[in-house]
Design a protein around this motif. Structure first.
Motif, PDB file in Angstrom:
ATOM      1  N   ASN A 178       0.916  -1.229   0.058  1.00 31.88           N
ATOM      2  CA  ASN A 178       0.014   0.112   0.113  1.00 31.88           C
ATOM      3  C   ASN A 178       0.970   1.245   0.029  1.00 31.88           C
ATOM      4  OD1 ASN A 178      -2.585  -1.374  -0.255  1.00 31.88           O
ATOM      5  ND2 ASN A 178      -2.663  -1.486   2.080  1.00 31.88           N
ATOM      6  N   ALA A 179       1.808   1.199   0.756  1.00 32.76           N
ATOM      7  CA  ALA A 179       2.735   2.368   0.929  1.00 32.76           C
ATOM      8  C   ALA A 179       3.388   2.769  -0.390  1.00 32.76           C
ATOM      9  CB  ALA A 179       3.875   2.263   1.989  1.00 32.76           C
ATOM     10  N   ALA A 180       3.955   1.804  -1.159  1.00 35.58           N
ATOM     11  CA  ALA A 180       4.606   1.746  -2.657  1.00 35.58           C
ATOM     12  C   ALA A 180       3.612   2.440  -3.435  1.00 35.58           C
ATOM     13  CB  ALA A 180       5.140   0.568  -2.750  1.00 35.58           C
ATOM     14  N   PHE A 181       2.368   1.780  -3.386  1.00 34.69           N
ATOM     15  CA  PHE A 181       1.503   2.121  -4.533  1.00 34.69           C
ATOM     16  C   PHE A 181       1.019   3.500  -4.308  1.00 34.69           C
ATOM     17  CE2 PHE A 181      -2.521   2.464  -6.630  1.00 34.69           C
ATOM     18  CZ  PHE A 181      -2.270   1.816  -7.793  1.00 34.69           C
ATOM     19  N   ILE A 182       0.832   3.917  -2.998  1.00 34.50           N
ATOM     20  CA  ILE A 182       0.389   5.550  -2.821  1.00 34.50           C
ATOM     21  C   ILE A 182       1.356   6.375  -3.337  1.00 34.50           C
ATOM     22  CG2 ILE A 182       0.033   7.048  -0.830  1.00 34.50           C
ATOM     23  CD1 ILE A 182      -1.232   4.858   0.966  1.00 34.50           C
ATOM     24  N   GLU A 183       2.828   6.056  -2.923  1.00 35.45           N
ATOM     25  CA  GLU A 183       3.921   6.965  -3.466  1.00 35.45           C
ATOM     26  C   GLU A 183       4.008   6.986  -5.048  1.00 35.45           C
ATOM     27  OE1 GLU A 183       8.760   7.045  -3.422  1.00 35.45           O
ATOM     28  OE2 GLU A 183       7.818   5.552  -1.921  1.00 35.45           O
ATOM     29  N   ALA A 184       3.862   5.647  -5.594  1.00 34.79           N
ATOM     30  CA  ALA A 184       3.723   5.649  -7.184  1.00 34.79           C
ATOM     31  C   ALA A 184       2.629   6.563  -7.799  1.00 34.79           C
ATOM     32  CB  ALA A 184       3.982   4.279  -7.675  1.00 34.79           C
ATOM     33  N   ILE A 185       1.571   6.332  -7.138  1.00 37.55           N
ATOM     34  CA  ILE A 185       0.099   6.951  -7.898  1.00 37.55           C
ATOM     35  C   ILE A 185       0.349   8.395  -7.415  1.00 37.55           C
ATOM     36  CG2 ILE A 185      -1.599   6.884  -5.925  1.00 37.55           C
ATOM     37  CD1 ILE A 185      -1.926   5.854  -9.859  1.00 37.55           C
ATOM     38  N   THR A 186       0.975   8.904  -6.451  1.00 40.42           N
ATOM     39  CA  THR A 186       1.116  10.270  -6.095  1.00 40.42           C
ATOM     40  C   THR A 186       1.898  10.925  -6.914  1.00 40.42           C
ATOM     41  OG1 THR A 186       0.577   9.870  -3.740  1.00 40.42           O
ATOM     42  CG2 THR A 186       1.928  12.039  -4.353  1.00 40.42           C
ATOM     43  N   LYS A 187       3.167  10.346  -7.459  1.00 35.38           N
ATOM     44  CA  LYS A 187       3.991  10.809  -8.214  1.00 35.38           C
ATOM     45  C   LYS A 187       3.582  10.894  -9.466  1.00 35.38           C
ATOM     46  CE  LYS A 187       8.421   9.317  -6.309  1.00 35.38           C
ATOM     47  NZ  LYS A 187       9.451   8.279  -6.377  1.00 35.38           N
ATOM     48  N   LEU A 188       2.905   9.792 -10.175  1.00 32.40           N
ATOM     49  CA  LEU A 188       2.057   9.715 -11.178  1.00 32.40           C
ATOM     50  C   LEU A 188       1.017  10.994 -11.451  1.00 32.40           C
ATOM     51  CD1 LEU A 188       1.416   8.374 -14.210  1.00 32.40           C
ATOM     52  CD2 LEU A 188      -0.092   6.914 -12.820  1.00 32.40           C
ATOM     53  N   GLY A 189       0.188  11.235 -10.341  1.00 29.96           N
ATOM     54  CA  GLY A 189      -0.609  12.421 -10.231  1.00 29.96           C
ATOM     55  C   GLY A 189       0.047  13.561 -10.425  1.00 29.96           C
ATOM     56  N   ARG A 190       1.147  13.944 -10.201  1.00 30.68           N
ATOM     57  CA  ARG A 190       1.912  15.290 -10.348  1.00 30.68           C
ATOM     58  C   ARG A 190       2.391  15.204 -12.015  1.00 30.68           C
ATOM     59  NH1 ARG A 190       4.918  14.045  -5.057  1.00 30.68           N
ATOM     60  NH2 ARG A 190       3.487  14.836  -3.650  1.00 30.68           N
ATOM     61  N   VAL A 191       2.586  14.114 -12.771  1.00 33.11           N
ATOM     62  CA  VAL A 191       2.860  14.282 -14.210  1.00 33.11           C
ATOM     63  C   VAL A 191       2.156  15.453 -14.866  1.00 33.11           C
ATOM     64  CG1 VAL A 191       3.274  12.787 -16.257  1.00 33.11           C
ATOM     65  CG2 VAL A 191       4.061  11.986 -14.185  1.00 33.11           C
ATOM     66  N   GLY A 192       0.724  15.534 -14.700  1.00 31.84           N
ATOM     67  CA  GLY A 192      -0.041  16.339 -15.383  1.00 31.84           C
ATOM     68  C   GLY A 192      -0.674  15.587 -16.624  1.00 31.84           C
ATOM     69  N   VAL A 193      -1.677  16.153 -17.037  1.00 34.25           N
ATOM     70  CA  VAL A 193      -2.546  15.647 -18.139  1.00 34.25           C
ATOM     71  C   VAL A 193      -2.223  16.347 -19.251  1.00 34.25           C
ATOM     72  CG1 VAL A 193      -5.012  15.315 -19.195  1.00 34.25           C
ATOM     73  CG2 VAL A 193      -4.425  14.964 -16.775  1.00 34.25           C
ATOM     74  N   LYS A 194      -1.941  15.463 -20.492  1.00 33.73           N
ATOM     75  CA  LYS A 194      -1.767  16.069 -21.636  1.00 33.73           C
ATOM     76  C   LYS A 194      -2.781  16.298 -22.325  1.00 33.73           C
ATOM     77  CE  LYS A 194       3.108  14.117 -21.947  1.00 33.73           C
ATOM     78  NZ  LYS A 194       4.149  13.534 -22.616  1.00 33.73           N
ATOM     79  N   THR A 195      -2.897  17.378 -23.010  1.00 32.63           N
ATOM     80  CA  THR A 195      -3.981  17.471 -23.717  1.00 32.63           C
ATOM     81  C   THR A 195      -4.051  18.134 -25.215  1.00 32.63           C
ATOM     82  OG1 THR A 195      -4.265  19.828 -22.771  1.00 32.63           O
ATOM     83  CG2 THR A 195      -5.588  18.241 -21.845  1.00 32.63           C
ATOM     84  N   GLY A 196      -4.942  18.472 -26.130  1.00 29.91           N
ATOM     85  CA  GLY A 196      -4.608  18.842 -27.391  1.00 29.91           C
ATOM     86  C   GLY A 196      -3.580  17.970 -28.166  1.00 29.91           C
ATOM     87  N   ARG A 197      -2.674  18.696 -28.823  1.00 25.02           N
ATOM     88  CA  ARG A 197      -1.659  18.041 -29.793  1.00 25.02           C
ATOM     89  C   ARG A 197      -0.886  17.221 -29.017  1.00 25.02           C
ATOM     90  NH1 ARG A 197      -0.382  22.614 -34.125  1.00 25.02           N
ATOM     91  NH2 ARG A 197      -2.103  23.922 -33.182  1.00 25.02           N
TER      92      ARG A 197
END
Length: 141
Positions: free
Chosen positions: A110-129
């Motif tokens: 759980n701790a590893a998944f929370i850390e990884a998904i938090t980092k992924l959430g900071r990547v940002g959503v790519k939109t448009g082109r």
């Protein structure tokens, strides 16, 4: 780096066609993937016979398919990873210790998944082109 997307396979399902090669056509010498538990392979063949309706799906975690937990890592140790890419996490020495840790320690998982998904959430959503919302997750549009 360990592939955290496999951790999400503790919930959800896959259509038979996405793993049929493991239970019917793995290689000329081995029709069934030799890393796959033989009893589990037989069960999968029963649920996914040849030429099955492509809408038929199987749970990725046969033990607790609707619960987010570390069960998927316990079943990898039994040779019951639905996908080759997941099962190799246990057969590869570079990730085997992580699978063992997560299989035996739900808090570490759980701790590893929370850390990884938090980092992924900071990547940002790519939109448009810069982005691409796939119609089929397994293929680019």
């Amino acid at each position: 780096m360990f592939c955290f997307s496999a951790a999400a396979h503790t919930v959800g399902f896959s259509h038979c066609g996405k793993f049929a090669n493991r239970i019917y056509n793995f290689s000329p010498k081995n029709p069934i993937d030799p890393t796959l538990n033989k009893l589990y392979a037989t069960q999968l063949q029963g649920m996914c016979p040849r030429n099955v309706d492509p809408r038929i799906a199987v749970d990725m975690d046969p033990v607790t398919p609707k619960k987010f937990d570390n069960s998927y890592f316990r079943i990898l140790k039994e040779g019951k990873g639905l996908f080759t890419s997941d099962q190799v996490l246990y057969t590869d020495s570079r990730s085997k210790n992580t699978v063992n840790t997560w299989a035996s320690d739900p808090n570490a998982f759980n701790a590893a998944f929370i850390e990884a998904i938090t980092k992924l959430g900071r990547v940002g959503v790519k939109t448009g082109r810069n982005g691409n919302i796939r119609v089929d997750c397994g293929r680019f549009n």
